[in-house]
Design a protein around this motif. Structure first.
Motif, PDB file in Angstrom:
ATOM      1  N   PRO A   1      -5.567  -0.143   6.525  1.00  0.00           N
ATOM      2  CA  PRO A   1      -4.590  -0.164   5.440  1.00  0.00           C
ATOM      3  C   PRO A   1      -3.853   1.176   5.391  1.00  0.00           C
ATOM      4  N   HIS A   2      -2.660   1.180   4.847  1.00  0.00           N
ATOM      5  CA  HIS A   2      -1.881   2.412   4.814  1.00  0.00           C
ATOM      6  C   HIS A   2      -2.427   3.333   3.721  1.00  0.00           C
ATOM      7  N   LEU A   3      -3.488   4.058   4.051  1.00  0.00           N
ATOM      8  CA  LEU A   3      -4.097   4.986   3.092  1.00  0.00           C
ATOM      9  C   LEU A   3      -3.461   6.354   3.292  1.00  0.00           C
TER      10      LEU A   3
ATOM     11  N   ILE B   1       1.948   6.052  18.898  1.00  0.00           N
ATOM     12  CA  ILE B   1       1.081   5.129  18.150  1.00  0.00           C
ATOM     13  C   ILE B   1       1.401   5.227  16.660  1.00  0.00           C
ATOM     14  N   ASP B   2       1.701   4.090  16.036  1.00  0.00           N
ATOM     15  CA  ASP B   2       1.925   4.070  14.589  1.00  0.00           C
ATOM     16  C   ASP B   2       1.150   2.907  13.978  1.00  0.00           C
ATOM     17  N   ASP B   3       0.895   3.003  12.674  1.00  0.00           N
ATOM     18  CA  ASP B   3       0.165   1.893  12.044  1.00  0.00           C
ATOM     19  C   ASP B   3       1.093   0.701  11.802  1.00  0.00           C
ATOM     20  N   ILE B   4       2.303   0.993  11.308  1.00  0.00           N
ATOM     21  CA  ILE B   4       3.219  -0.088  10.928  1.00  0.00           C
ATOM     22  C   ILE B   4       4.530   0.065  11.695  1.00  0.00           C
ATOM     23  N   ILE B   5       5.030  -1.036  12.250  1.00  0.00           N
ATOM     24  CA  ILE B   5       6.403  -1.018  12.774  1.00  0.00           C
ATOM     25  C   ILE B   5       7.191  -1.942  11.852  1.00  0.00           C
ATOM     26  N   SER B   6       8.080  -1.372  11.070  1.00  0.00           N
ATOM     27  CA  SER B   6       8.833  -2.190  10.109  1.00  0.00           C
ATOM     28  C   SER B   6      10.295  -2.259  10.555  1.00  0.00           C
ATOM     29  N   THR B   7      11.109  -1.279  10.185  1.00  0.00           N
ATOM     30  CA  THR B   7      12.493  -1.283  10.691  1.00  0.00           C
ATOM     31  C   THR B   7      12.533  -0.770  12.128  1.00  0.00           C
ATOM     32  N   GLY B   8      11.487  -0.098  12.557  1.00  0.00           N
ATOM     33  CA  GLY B   8      11.434   0.470  13.910  1.00  0.00           C
ATOM     34  C   GLY B   8      12.072   1.854  13.994  1.00  0.00           C
ATOM     35  N   HIS B   9      12.680   2.326  12.895  1.00  0.00           N
ATOM     36  CA  HIS B   9      13.422   3.587  12.974  1.00  0.00           C
ATOM     37  C   HIS B   9      12.530   4.800  13.245  1.00  0.00           C
ATOM     38  N   THR B  10      11.314   4.786  12.712  1.00  0.00           N
ATOM     39  CA  THR B  10      10.398   5.903  12.982  1.00  0.00           C
ATOM     40  C   THR B  10      10.182   6.017  14.494  1.00  0.00           C
ATOM     41  N   LEU B  11       9.869   4.891  15.132  1.00  0.00           N
ATOM     42  CA  LEU B  11       9.593   4.934  16.570  1.00  0.00           C
ATOM     43  C   LEU B  11      10.862   5.207  17.374  1.00  0.00           C
TER      44      LEU B  11
ATOM     45  N   LYS C   1       6.589  15.606  13.065  1.00  0.00           N
ATOM     46  CA  LYS C   1       6.848  15.670  11.612  1.00  0.00           C
ATOM     47  C   LYS C   1       7.973  14.689  11.323  1.00  0.00           C
ATOM     48  N   LYS C   2       7.855  14.013  10.191  1.00  0.00           N
ATOM     49  CA  LYS C   2       8.907  13.034   9.852  1.00  0.00           C
ATOM     50  C   LYS C   2       9.450  13.332   8.460  1.00  0.00           C
ATOM     51  N   GLU C   3      10.782  13.242   8.359  1.00  0.00           N
ATOM     52  CA  GLU C   3      11.409  13.282   7.023  1.00  0.00           C
ATOM     53  C   GLU C   3      12.085  11.938   6.832  1.00  0.00           C
ATOM     54  N   ARG C   4      11.969  11.396   5.618  1.00  0.00           N
ATOM     55  CA  ARG C   4      12.581  10.084   5.354  1.00  0.00           C
ATOM     56  C   ARG C   4      13.482  10.180   4.123  1.00  0.00           C
ATOM     57  N   TRP C   5      14.705   9.663   4.263  1.00  0.00           N
ATOM     58  CA  TRP C   5      15.622   9.636   3.114  1.00  0.00           C
ATOM     59  C   TRP C   5      15.809   8.229   2.559  1.00  0.00           C
TER      60      TRP C   5
ATOM     61  N   MET D   1       0.820  -1.208   0.000  1.00  0.00           N
ATOM     62  CA  MET D   1       0.000   0.000   0.000  1.00  0.00           C
ATOM     63  C   MET D   1       0.861   1.269   0.000  1.00  0.00           C
ATOM     64  N   ARG D   2       2.164   1.122   0.311  1.00  0.00           N
ATOM     65  CA  ARG D   2       2.955   2.339   0.505  1.00  0.00           C
ATOM     66  C   ARG D   2       3.496   2.943  -0.793  1.00  0.00           C
ATOM     67  N   GLN D   3       3.645   2.101  -1.840  1.00  0.00           N
ATOM     68  CA  GLN D   3       4.091   2.658  -3.135  1.00  0.00           C
ATOM     69  C   GLN D   3       2.833   3.144  -3.863  1.00  0.00           C
TER      70      GLN D   3
ATOM     71  N   GLY E   1       2.828  12.915  10.067  1.00  0.00           N
ATOM     72  CA  GLY E   1       1.539  13.477   9.635  1.00  0.00           C
ATOM     73  C   GLY E   1       0.505  12.410   9.330  1.00  0.00           C
ATOM     74  N   GLU E   2       0.951  11.298   8.709  1.00  0.00           N
ATOM     75  CA  GLU E   2      -0.015  10.252   8.346  1.00  0.00           C
ATOM     76  C   GLU E   2      -0.714   9.660   9.564  1.00  0.00           C
ATOM     77  N   SER E   3      -0.013   9.694  10.713  1.00  0.00           N
ATOM     78  CA  SER E   3      -0.564   9.033  11.903  1.00  0.00           C
ATOM     79  C   SER E   3      -1.692   9.844  12.538  1.00  0.00           C
TER      80      SER E   3
HETATM   81  C1  R5P Z   1       4.829   5.224   7.234  1.00  0.00           C
HETATM   82  O1  R5P Z   1       4.480   6.314   6.893  1.00  0.00           O
HETATM   83  C2  R5P Z   1       4.157   4.405   8.292  1.00  0.00           C
HETATM   84  O2  R5P Z   1       3.081   5.058   8.858  1.00  0.00           O
HETATM   85  C3  R5P Z   1       5.147   3.992   9.354  1.00  0.00           C
HETATM   86  O3  R5P Z   1       5.537   5.119  10.097  1.00  0.00           O
HETATM   87  C4  R5P Z   1       6.368   3.354   8.752  1.00  0.00           C
HETATM   88  O4  R5P Z   1       6.000   2.369   7.825  1.00  0.00           O
HETATM   89  C5  R5P Z   1       7.234   2.745   9.830  1.00  0.00           C
HETATM   90  O5  R5P Z   1       8.338   2.196   9.228  1.00  0.00           O
HETATM   91  P1  R5P Z   1       9.690   1.973  10.017  1.00  0.00           P
HETATM   92  O6  R5P Z   1       9.374   1.149  11.228  1.00  0.00           O
HETATM   93  O7  R5P Z   1      10.553   1.217   9.027  1.00  0.00           O
HETATM   94  O8  R5P Z   1      10.262   3.315  10.327  1.00  0.00           O
END
Ligand code: R5P
Length: 293
Positions: free
Chosen positions: A126-128, A217-227, A190-194, A93-95, A169-171
């Motif tokens: 879903p990641h809308l 609170i986040d929707d997805i925890i993937s690499t965990g770097h956002t959190l 606010k988040k910036e991603r490179w 959903m993210r692309q 912002g998405e959260s």
């Molecule tokens: C992205 O905008 C999502 O809401 C999550 O913040 C993101 O997918 C988290 O990914 P990661 O854990 O890799 O930082």
């Protein structure tokens, strides 16, 4: 007649709970992986004319999608009446746009594929982001259940005096919603991603909440770097270590360890994806959404 609930290996716990809440009947499918990696499937439940629910979370989607489509086609060949896919975590959903020249908008291609094989899709949060609803890309009836009330209930039961924080912002969509349900204050960073692991999170002023318990609170925890970045930014302002709540526990390799090392107090996720951090059960919400779908 009760719906038949099928699933592929790995979904046993959620499938049992969902079947109970739906008052469904467990479907029986025998699977085998051939030495060359191909999948063998045999449906051992009579499904002619039956309403079928196929449960499959699509984390690590590339290896799961083909067996899922093969099972869908097998059920159709065997005469199943309506086959709805319940996909608590919906991948790709993210692309949702072409960020660089030459890229594909894979969310659309994935939606086209799934829409070809099933009669309906139920998923959860879903990641809308750039899409407003699933129907922009899914051509079958689709529905997004919301884990927000389950998260709100958990926070109300376990955290006194919380302040809810969204890492980007998405959260805001789900953080604001949950905060409203429990009358708690909230703030959004606010988040910036490179890159996959390169993010910077800038927190608004939180100093008025030093006596609150921060809940990220986040929707997805993937690499965990956002959190991880958000945890550091919260503590820099003199608040205590936050609790992190995630809806979808994707956890890339090393993510859980890195997140725990970041000083977070506790990580709790829902069971849309089976993981050791699961502490919030969404099966009843999923069943209710399916009944109303
Ligand atoms: C992205 O905008 C999502 O809401 C999550 O913040 C993101 O997918 C988290 O990914 P990661 O854990 O890799 O930082």
């Amino acid at each position: 007649m009760k719906p038949l609930v099928f699933f592929l290996p790995g979904q046993e716990d959620l499938a049992a709970k969902l079947t109970t809440h739906l008052d469904g009947e467990p479907g029986n499918v025998v699977t085998h992986s051939f030495p060359d990696g191909e999948t063998y499937l045999r449906v051992a439940s009579a499904c002619r004319g039956r309403e079928v629910v196929l449960l499959q979370s699509l984390d690590h989607p590339n290896k799961k999608i083909l067996p899922l489509l093969l099972l869908g086609e097998t059920l159709r060949d065997l005469g199943a009446n309506r086959i709805r896919l319940v996909c608590p975590y919906l991948s790709y959903m993210r692309q949702d746009k072409q960020f660089q020249p030459g890229e594909g908008v894979t969310s659309r291609y994935f939606a086209k594929l799934v829409s070809t094989y099933f009669d309906g899709l139920l998923t959860m949060n879903p990641h809308l982001h750039r899409y407003h609803s699933l129907s922009e890309i899914y051509s079958i009836p689709s529905e997004a259940a919301d884990a927000g009330p389950d998260l709100a209930k958990w926070i109300k039961s376990f955290i006194k005096n919380p302040v809810l924080i969204g890492p980007d912002g998405e959260s805001e969509q789900w953080v604001a919603n949950i905060a409203g349900k429990i009358q708690a204050p909230y703030r959004v960073a606010k988040k910036e991603r490179w890159g996959d692991r390169e993010v910077r999170v800038s927190m608004p002023d939180l100093t008025a909440f030093r006596d609150h318990h921060p809940v990220l609170i986040d929707d997805i925890i993937s690499t965990g770097h956002t959190l991880i970045q958000a945890v550091a930014a919260i503590q820099e302002q003199g608040l205590e270590a936050p609790i992190c709540l995630g809806i979808h526990a994707l956890f890339a390799p090393g993510a859980e360890e890195n997140l725990k090392r970041s000083g977070v107090q506790r990580v709790v996720t829902t069971n849309t994806i089976a993981h050791s951090t699961n502490g919030i059960d969404i099966s009843e919400t999923l069943a209710r959404s399916l009944r109303n779908f």
